[in-house]
Scaffold this active site. Structure first.
Site, PDB file in Angstrom:
ATOM      1  N   SER A   1       0.755  -1.293   0.193  1.00  0.00           N
ATOM      2  CA  SER A   1       0.001  -0.034   0.160  1.00  0.00           C
ATOM      3  C   SER A   1       0.940   1.148  -0.099  1.00  0.00           C
ATOM      4  CB  SER A   1      -0.944   0.026   1.410  1.00  0.00           C
ATOM      5  OG  SER A   1      -1.750  -1.014   1.377  1.00  0.00           O
TER       6      SER A   1
ATOM      7  N   ASP B   1      -8.279  -6.838   5.450  1.00  0.00           N
ATOM      8  CA  ASP B   1      -7.149  -7.688   4.586  1.00  0.00           C
ATOM      9  C   ASP B   1      -6.559  -8.688   5.504  1.00  0.00           C
ATOM     10  OD1 ASP B   1      -7.164  -6.351   2.223  1.00  0.00           O
ATOM     11  OD2 ASP B   1      -5.295  -5.108   2.194  1.00  0.00           O
TER      12      ASP B   1
ATOM     13  N   LYS C   1       2.067 -12.028  -6.178  1.00  0.00           N
ATOM     14  CA  LYS C   1       1.662 -10.426  -6.277  1.00  0.00           C
ATOM     15  C   LYS C   1       1.945  -9.724  -5.236  1.00  0.00           C
ATOM     16  CE  LYS C   1      -3.117  -8.551  -5.694  1.00  0.00           C
ATOM     17  NZ  LYS C   1      -3.330  -7.971  -6.943  1.00  0.00           N
TER      18      LYS C   1
END
Length: 413
Positions: A11, A297, A394
């Site tokens: 992030s 998350d 990812k």
């Protein structure tokens, strides 16, 4: 005690790349995350003509406040939600240009509509190439005057983050009134990072006023990823060991560090110091009811260790997890049931009962967080396998190697 070095925050890295590209001057990012998502973001910037130099532990981005160096480009966003939402917003402020964006099949399924509606309201020319509110997307930039917006960010805080970061690039700035907001701590990350790049946003409740004027380049250190750290903290709680993660302590930007408060409620000892966080446990977990709206998350992390608690674990207010890389709430339920665990779900909740999980093949649905969460369960239920273990690229390409070494270290203690 096991000390584990966690890669940089996804992030934070994504926001830093946007802000660096928009800033006057050259920004150096220290310890950025190197993963498929962040590499895809950097590749997207290069496709738009931004100069990005990548070394092992530092990236340099030459900012262009006026917008991309090219007025015509095709950008492939891979699986990255931040890439797919932030880059079209970045180019929207350019004085002129036509920019075409597309993404993986997984990312094409994920929604964009609240963001694209907001950009359209600001006068940006947008055209969807397929389903409305989804990629592929063409942006025809002609500058943005700015003004007032009303935004529903109840599905994803990334819509609000993208517009907040856009604000200083408009002629008059933005005033954004938010009607619904999920994952609010991620917005706090955005505000703090914008401040570090020279822009102060005024917040009054759920109204955000962003001044025009642009950003200034800086040297920016990316802190470790708190969502990734949750797997190692959960492992300590589950196995009765002690784990310390340096670089995440008092003053950390990421709200997902609050996952350790959930572990504390389940019986673990937690110490959040100036520069590190430690979780220690006797390996006995209490059942709890917890609202995870702001740290969703980490919902799969808790779901994966929930069967080992002494009472049911009920996770509430996580409807937004149904529109992530997969329907994470249902994916957790599916896999736990395959392991022989009783699970009840609702539109925004999951309740997991204690049991003795049996090994099975985990249906990952191509979601990195499903793999990494159930890897923690594998510490107590050996023999778990995954139908797509490689999807961890990812956010953490070396996860399996690092976690195997970590597990071996735990066994030796």
């Amino acid at each position: 005690m096991t000390v584990i070095d966690i890669p940089g925050s996804k992030s934070v890295t994504a926001r830093a790349l946007f802000l660096a590209a928009a800033a006057e001057g050259t920004t150096t990012l220290l310890r950025p995350l190197r993963s498929d998502d962040t590499e895809g973001f950097a590749e997207g910037l290069k496709s738009l003509g931004y100069a990005v130099e990548q070394e092992a532990d530092r990236w340099r981005v030459q900012g262009r406040p006026a917008g991309p160096a090219t007025t015509d480009a095709d950008v492939y966003c891979r699986d990255g939600a931040t890439t797919a939402r932030f880059l079209p917003t970045l180019v929207a402020a350019a004085a002129s240009g036509t920019y075409r964006f597309d993404a993986s099949a997984q990312m094409r399924r994920r929604p964009l509509a609240p963001l694209t509606r907001a950009l359209t309201a600001l006068g940006v020319g947008l055209r969807h190439g397929g389903a409305e509110g989804h990629h592929p997307l063409t942006v025809r930039a002609a500058g943005i005057e700015g003004g007032d917006l009303t935004l529903d960010a109840g599905e994803s805080s990334q819509y609000l983050t993208a517009l907040l970061m856009l604000g200083p690039l408009t002629a008059k700035g933005l005033r954004i009134e938010v009607t619904e907001l999920v994952s609010a701590p991620y917005v706090e990350i955005t505000l703090a990072m914008m401040r570090d790049f020279g822009v102060e946003v005024l917040r009054e409740g759920n109204t955000f006023t962003v001044p025009p004027g642009g950003y200034r380049a800086t040297a920016y250190a990316v802190e470790p990823d708190a969502s990734t750290a949750s797997y190692f903290f959960a492992a300590a709680a589950l196995t009765g060991r002690e784990v310390t993660v340096p670089g995440l302590g008092i003053g950390a930007l990421q709200g997902d560090l609050r996952f350790v408060d959930v572990l504390r409620e389940m019986g673990a000892e937690v110490k959040v110091g100036p520069d590190a966080t430690t979780v220690r446990s006797a390996g006995r977990l209490r059942g709890i009811t917890v609202n995870m709206r702001d740290i969703s998350d980490t919902m799969p992390t808790l779901a994966a260790i929930a069967p080992y608690a002494d009472e049911p674990v009920r996770i509430e207010d996580v409807a937004n997890t149904r529109v992530k890389e997969c329907d994470r709430l249902e994916a957790c339920a599916e896999n736990l049931r395959a392991m022989g665990i009783t699970v009840h779900t609702g539109p925004d909740r999951i309740e997991i009962h204690p049991g003795t999980p049996k090994p099975t093949e985990i249906a990952t649905h191509g979601d990195h967080r499903i793999v990494m969460s159930f890897a923690v369960a594998g510490l107590r239920t050996p023999g778990l396998t995954y139908d797509d273990p490689g999807c961890v690229r990812k956010t953490f390409p070396r996860f399996h190697e690092v976690f195997a070494d970590f597990a071996h270290d735990l066994e030796g203690r």
